[in-house]
Every structure is written in structure tokens, then in C-alpha cells.
Design a protein around this motif. Sequence first.
Motif, PDB file in Angstrom:
ATOM      1  N   GLN A 208       4.588   1.483  -5.646  1.00  6.94           N
ATOM      2  CA  GLN A 208       3.397   2.031  -4.738  1.00  6.94           C
ATOM      3  C   GLN A 208       3.549   3.697  -4.586  1.00  6.94           C
ATOM      4  O   GLN A 208       4.800   4.217  -4.735  1.00  6.94           O
ATOM      5  N   PRO A 209       2.423   4.544  -4.564  1.00 11.60           N
ATOM      6  CA  PRO A 209       2.419   5.956  -4.151  1.00 11.60           C
ATOM      7  C   PRO A 209       3.360   6.010  -3.078  1.00 11.60           C
ATOM      8  O   PRO A 209       3.300   5.457  -1.894  1.00 11.60           O
ATOM      9  N   ILE A 210       4.122   7.287  -3.056  1.00 10.14           N
ATOM     10  CA  ILE A 210       4.814   7.766  -1.754  1.00 10.14           C
ATOM     11  C   ILE A 210       4.009   9.114  -1.613  1.00 10.14           C
ATOM     12  O   ILE A 210       4.323  10.158  -2.245  1.00 10.14           O
ATOM     13  N   VAL A 211       3.450   9.073  -0.560  1.00  6.00           N
ATOM     14  CA  VAL A 211       2.769  10.129  -0.021  1.00  6.00           C
ATOM     15  C   VAL A 211       3.596  11.129   1.026  1.00  6.00           C
ATOM     16  O   VAL A 211       4.000  10.625   1.956  1.00  6.00           O
ATOM     17  N   VAL A 212       3.625  12.244   0.371  1.00  6.31           N
ATOM     18  CA  VAL A 212       4.410  13.283   1.417  1.00  6.31           C
ATOM     19  C   VAL A 212       3.619  14.185   2.429  1.00  6.31           C
ATOM     20  O   VAL A 212       2.886  14.762   1.733  1.00  6.31           O
ATOM     21  N   ASP A 213       3.818  13.974   3.529  1.00 10.29           N
ATOM     22  CA  ASP A 213       3.021  14.563   4.641  1.00 10.29           C
ATOM     23  C   ASP A 213       3.718  15.750   5.313  1.00 10.29           C
ATOM     24  O   ASP A 213       4.900  15.278   6.133  1.00 10.29           O
TER      25      ASP A 213
ATOM     26  N   GLU B 273      17.231   0.862  -2.739  1.00 13.66           N
ATOM     27  CA  GLU B 273      16.568   1.856  -3.846  1.00 13.66           C
ATOM     28  C   GLU B 273      16.864   3.045  -3.736  1.00 13.66           C
ATOM     29  O   GLU B 273      17.226   3.754  -4.756  1.00 13.66           O
ATOM     30  N   LEU B 274      16.947   3.647  -2.523  1.00 10.44           N
ATOM     31  CA  LEU B 274      17.373   5.241  -2.162  1.00 10.44           C
ATOM     32  C   LEU B 274      18.739   5.518  -2.854  1.00 10.44           C
ATOM     33  O   LEU B 274      18.923   6.499  -3.379  1.00 10.44           O
ATOM     34  N   ALA B 275      19.722   4.385  -2.513  1.00  5.69           N
ATOM     35  CA  ALA B 275      21.237   4.681  -2.914  1.00  5.69           C
ATOM     36  C   ALA B 275      21.252   4.652  -4.576  1.00  5.69           C
ATOM     37  O   ALA B 275      21.777   5.653  -4.853  1.00  5.69           O
ATOM     38  N   GLN B 276      20.530   3.819  -5.279  1.00  2.00           N
ATOM     39  CA  GLN B 276      20.375   4.034  -6.494  1.00  2.00           C
ATOM     40  C   GLN B 276      19.903   5.481  -7.076  1.00  2.00           C
ATOM     41  O   GLN B 276      20.269   5.964  -8.061  1.00  2.00           O
TER      42      GLN B 276
ATOM     43  N   ARG C  45       0.698  -1.184   0.210  1.00  2.00           N
ATOM     44  CA  ARG C  45      -0.041   0.219   0.046  1.00  2.00           C
ATOM     45  C   ARG C  45       0.991   1.350   0.002  1.00  2.00           C
ATOM     46  O   ARG C  45       1.866   1.210  -0.053  1.00  2.00           O
ATOM     47  N   PRO C  46       0.233   2.464  -0.041  1.00  2.00           N
ATOM     48  CA  PRO C  46       1.024   3.687  -0.224  1.00  2.00           C
ATOM     49  C   PRO C  46       2.096   3.696   1.048  1.00  2.00           C
ATOM     50  O   PRO C  46       1.749   3.277   2.106  1.00  2.00           O
ATOM     51  N   ILE C  47       3.256   4.589   0.783  1.00  2.00           N
ATOM     52  CA  ILE C  47       4.143   4.850   1.957  1.00  2.00           C
ATOM     53  C   ILE C  47       3.900   6.238   2.134  1.00  2.00           C
ATOM     54  O   ILE C  47       3.886   7.022   1.368  1.00  2.00           O
ATOM     55  N   HIS C  48       3.917   6.437   3.328  1.00  2.00           N
ATOM     56  CA  HIS C  48       3.831   8.025   3.802  1.00  2.00           C
ATOM     57  C   HIS C  48       5.265   8.544   4.345  1.00  2.00           C
ATOM     58  O   HIS C  48       5.923   7.809   5.244  1.00  2.00           O
TER      59      HIS C  48
ATOM     60  N   ALA D  56       9.079  10.733  -6.227  1.00  2.00           N
ATOM     61  CA  ALA D  56       8.653  10.113  -7.490  1.00  2.00           C
ATOM     62  C   ALA D  56       9.405   8.772  -7.986  1.00  2.00           C
ATOM     63  O   ALA D  56       8.833   8.001  -8.032  1.00  2.00           O
ATOM     64  N   PRO D  57      10.780   8.948  -8.172  1.00  2.00           N
ATOM     65  CA  PRO D  57      11.415   7.890  -8.523  1.00  2.00           C
ATOM     66  C   PRO D  57      11.491   6.596  -7.324  1.00  2.00           C
ATOM     67  O   PRO D  57      11.293   5.418  -7.582  1.00  2.00           O
ATOM     68  N   LEU D  58      11.268   6.911  -6.055  1.00  2.00           N
ATOM     69  CA  LEU D  58      11.069   5.860  -5.087  1.00  2.00           C
ATOM     70  C   LEU D  58       9.703   5.167  -5.131  1.00  2.00           C
ATOM     71  O   LEU D  58       9.648   3.787  -5.220  1.00  2.00           O
ATOM     72  N   SER D  59       8.925   5.929  -5.595  1.00  2.00           N
ATOM     73  CA  SER D  59       7.449   5.402  -6.044  1.00  2.00           C
ATOM     74  C   SER D  59       7.535   4.422  -7.235  1.00  2.00           C
ATOM     75  O   SER D  59       7.071   3.367  -6.827  1.00  2.00           O
ATOM     76  N   LYS D  60       8.355   4.719  -8.137  1.00  2.00           N
ATOM     77  CA  LYS D  60       8.272   4.161  -9.381  1.00  2.00           C
ATOM     78  C   LYS D  60       9.159   2.647  -8.897  1.00  2.00           C
ATOM     79  O   LYS D  60       8.933   1.634  -9.562  1.00  2.00           O
TER      80      LYS D  60
END
Length: 331
Positions: free
Chosen positions: A67-72, A279-282, A36-39, A59-63
Motif C-alpha cells: 500500500q502507499p505510504i503517505v508522509v504528512d 517489516e520495519l526491523a527487516q 488502503r494507504p497508510i499516513h 518506500a520499502p515499507l510501501s513495498k
Amino acid sequence: MSIARSSRIGAALRGLVFLLGAALVPAAAQAEWPERPIHVVVPYPPGSSPDLLARTIAAPLSKALGQPIVVDNKPGAGGNIGTRMVAKGTPDGYTLVYTINGPLVTAPELYKNTLGYDPLTDLQPITLVATSPNVLTVPAALPVENVEDFVKLARERQGALNYGSVGPGSSAHLAMEMFKSEAGIELEQIPYSGFPQVISAIIAGDVQAGFMVPAIAMPQVQSGKVKALAITSLEPSPSLPGIPTMDKQGYPGFEAISWNAILAPAGTPAPIVERLNRELAQIINSDTVREQLAKQYFTAAPSTPAELTERIRKDQANWNAVIKRLGLSLD
């Protein structure tokens, strides 16, 4: 073999199979993450530097994760409120925090009794993202051209000048307090919810100085609305050519680096931490994101979780010494 003994062996085997199956459930559940989406909580307002950088990564992490990445945005108390929310959150990989160093490094010493979380025990580091010096910024109309001029003016108007910060315990606050102490000047702190509000106050002349993140300060410097007197790295910055360091303007060893990092609640399963770090390192090392970070005057600096933990420990020790020397407490 008797029927009774065979029955007992069969029951034992069925029990073993059940236990092995139960043991594999968490691993299987983790393997399916994320479902599910990650906040991603940003404990600063929209338009602030952490917000801009978090959205650059989202955006690239979502791809990558599918899953959607929701910035709160959860601003308040210099970033401590949003950081505490995540520190006390569920460690399931669906809530992260994207924050600057203040809530992780200086807040524990400044808020010994009221912080409500311990960065080293309540949060799981994922990765460092980027680093940047701060820029000593003043209104365009202020009759100063360098740090020496500013110090002279502050001494002449002792106690009459103000400076803006993004709240107590932030690098903007502590860098100025360290500068005040070394220069022997008095400036009153005016806290704001984020750097966009600080730069607006500097432009308007409501405050006379502020240590700003370059992403917010430099567009206004380039437009002539404010002046940049110095940067707070020990070495000149390639992305900030022509702006001398505090170190070279009479304050040797003066350094106040801002950095951004991503963390999760402590107890987040190791496979999730490892996946996020990988994933984030890439993403951070990609040419696209490096260019986007450089446009915001940040240098990409991905790390392992252990390296980020060590950086937090080291910076806590360095800044705690400054906080104690200045006698600062915000409880």
C-alpha cells in the motif's frame, strides 16, 4: 427427542455459530490490513532530518505492505502538534507518527499542563529507527576553533550571543541549556521550525551556535560555511571522524543523543503492531537502508515495542532531572 426440544437445541446452535462468527470478524478485518494507504505524520517541516529519514523508510515499507505510504508534514511546537494528532487519532493502523525524542521524552515535563497527550499511555511504540549525536555548530566567521574558545567568547560577550533550536523541549534546546549551565554562559534561544532553518541562520550569522543533527550540519561543515566544534556522544563517532566529543573538551559525561522512532495511537491492534515491527526491523537492518542512514550520519537501531517503551521511560527520567535542575517550564 421432542420436536420442541430439537427446535431449542437448533436455535442454540445457530446462536453459538452467530456469536463465533461475530467474534471472528475483527480478526479477519485485521488480517486484511492494510487495505488502503497508510499516513505517516512527521511533526517537522519538509527537508528536516526526521522528514528525510521517514521518506527513506517509507518506500520499502510501501513495498512490503503493498500500500502507499503517505508522509504528512505537520510541524509546530517542537513536534508536539503532529505527535498529539496521532496520539489522539484512530487506532486502526492507518496513521503513524515518525518523530524524534523531544515530543516523547522531554515534552511531558516541560508542558505539564498544556501538552494534551501522554506518550506512555496515548501512543503505542512500534520501533526505534536510528540514533545520532548532535553537533555543536557555529558560523565559519566566528573566531573560535573549539569548545574552550567558544566559552571564552561567550563570557566576553555575556548575553550578546544567540543560539538556534528547533523549538523548546527539543534536544537542540536542552543540550544547549545544559551546556550553558555547566559552562556558566548566557545565550539567547531563537527557535525555528526545523534544522534547515537553524543552519541557514547559523550560516548567515543570525545566530552564533546550535546543536545540530549531523545530516543537516555536515554538508555545510564540509563546504566551509560553518564549523563543527564538538559532538554530544560519549564516544567518538565513526561517521564523524575528527570531531571531538564534549566529554573530552572539559564536560565529562555530557551526552545528548538524538533518536527517531515510529509509533501508533494507543489501542492499535497487536497483530498490526507486530506486523509493522517485523517489516520495519527487516527494512532498517537491510544493507540499503543502513547505508542510507549512515549517509545521513545515523546508526540503524531497530527495537521491539517493549524496548522502545523502556527507552522512553529511561530518557524521561534522565532529562526530567536536567529540566528540574535548570528550572525549565514551557506551560
